[in-house]
Write an enzyme that holds these catalytic residues in place. Structure first.
Site, PDB file in Angstrom:
ATOM      1  N   CYS A  97       0.854  -1.179   0.000  1.00  7.77           N
ATOM      2  CA  CYS A  97       0.000   0.000   0.000  1.00  7.77           C
ATOM      3  C   CYS A  97       0.896   1.238   0.000  1.00  7.77           C
ATOM      4  O   CYS A  97       1.818   1.349   0.814  1.00  7.77           O
ATOM      5  CB  CYS A  97      -0.902  -0.008   1.231  1.00  7.77           C
ATOM      6  SG  CYS A  97      -1.895   1.489   1.407  1.00  7.77           S
ATOM      7  N   CYS A 100       0.364   3.180   3.603  1.00  4.87           N
ATOM      8  CA  CYS A 100       0.781   2.656   4.921  1.00  4.87           C
ATOM      9  C   CYS A 100       1.790   1.521   4.855  1.00  4.87           C
ATOM     10  O   CYS A 100       2.194   1.010   5.881  1.00  4.87           O
ATOM     11  CB  CYS A 100      -0.442   2.210   5.709  1.00  4.87           C
ATOM     12  SG  CYS A 100      -1.191   0.682   5.088  1.00  4.87           S
ATOM     13  N   CYS A 146      -7.344  -1.068   1.513  1.00 10.50           N
ATOM     14  CA  CYS A 146      -6.287  -1.529   2.397  1.00 10.50           C
ATOM     15  C   CYS A 146      -6.903  -1.727   3.784  1.00 10.50           C
ATOM     16  O   CYS A 146      -7.615  -0.851   4.271  1.00 10.50           O
ATOM     17  CB  CYS A 146      -5.160  -0.498   2.455  1.00 10.50           C
ATOM     18  SG  CYS A 146      -3.913  -0.881   3.689  1.00 10.50           S
ATOM     19  N   CYS A 149      -5.143   1.082   6.502  1.00  9.19           N
ATOM     20  CA  CYS A 149      -5.431   2.523   6.445  1.00  9.19           C
ATOM     21  C   CYS A 149      -6.752   2.846   5.756  1.00  9.19           C
ATOM     22  O   CYS A 149      -7.124   4.001   5.652  1.00  9.19           O
ATOM     23  CB  CYS A 149      -4.282   3.263   5.763  1.00  9.19           C
ATOM     24  SG  CYS A 149      -4.070   2.866   4.014  1.00  9.19           S
ATOM     25  N   CYS A 169      -8.473  -5.520  -9.681  1.00  7.73           N
ATOM     26  CA  CYS A 169      -8.119  -4.450 -10.611  1.00  7.73           C
ATOM     27  C   CYS A 169      -7.726  -3.239  -9.755  1.00  7.73           C
ATOM     28  O   CYS A 169      -8.592  -2.569  -9.181  1.00  7.73           O
ATOM     29  CB  CYS A 169      -9.321  -4.162 -11.498  1.00  7.73           C
ATOM     30  SG  CYS A 169      -8.984  -3.100 -12.886  1.00  7.73           S
TER      31      CYS A 169
END
Length: 186
Positions: A97, A100, A146, A149, A169
């Site tokens: 991510c 984070c 995510c 976060c 995607c």
């Protein structure tokens, strides 16, 4: 969204910065259920707990680039076939991510979907992502976020390769690639 604060309870002060995810039960009720029963430890182990990162939108604006902020916090989508260049790195590694640094996808799960966005057939760990219903723009889709976060990553569809049948995607701006350490050392 729970904001960091202490909540008085029969069990003392509860810091809501730690959010529990238990299927079908909101996080505060899950905490009290686990705390009040002898099943406390098995419940917490049954669903991996990921420490949530809670920031204000102003803090996210300072942390992310303007493109990352638009995509990850305001749920915009990058134009197809405009992926950032480092999303096609050489060698093995993991996509994390961008907000984070939580590991999300291994490079070997990436495949060419001919949609214009990077596609993956499985997350590195199912608890590292959250899937939520998305009914925006008159469509019914499943948003991928995510788990740490809660940043918007993209969407998942049921038209992926036979391996899992899933196509995650994902906006390339929401990811950063970290190569595996070849020599096994630091």
């Amino acid at each position: 969204v729970l904001r960091p604060r202490s909540v008085p309870s029969a069990y003392g002060e509860l810091n809501t910065r730690r959010v529990l995810r238990v299927e079908g039960i909101d996080s505060l009720r899950a905490y009290f259920f686990a705390k009040a029963t002898k099943y406390k430890h098995s419940i917490m182990r049954a669903r991996s707990m990921i420490e949530k990162i809670l920031k204000t939108e102003e803090e996210w604006k300072k942390l992310l680039t303007s493109a990352q902020y638009r995509i990850m916090r305001q749920k915009e989508t990058e134009a197809p076939f405009t992926c950032v260049s480092d999303i096609q790195p050489e060698g093995d590694g993991t996509y994390h991510c961008a907000a984070c640094d939580l590991p999300l996808f291994k490079k070997e799960t990436k495949f060419e979907s001919h949609t214009g966005w990077p596609s993956y057939f499985a997350p590195i760990e199912s608890e590292n992502i959250e899937e939520r219903a998305d009914r925006s723009f008159g469509m019914v889709r499943t948003e991928v976020r995510c788990a740490r976060c809660e940043s918007h990553l993209g969407h998942v569809f049921d038209d992926g390769p036979p391996t899992t049948g899933k196509r995650y995607c994902i906006n390339s701006t929401a990811l950063k690639f970290k190569a595996d350490n070849k020599n096994g050392g630091k």
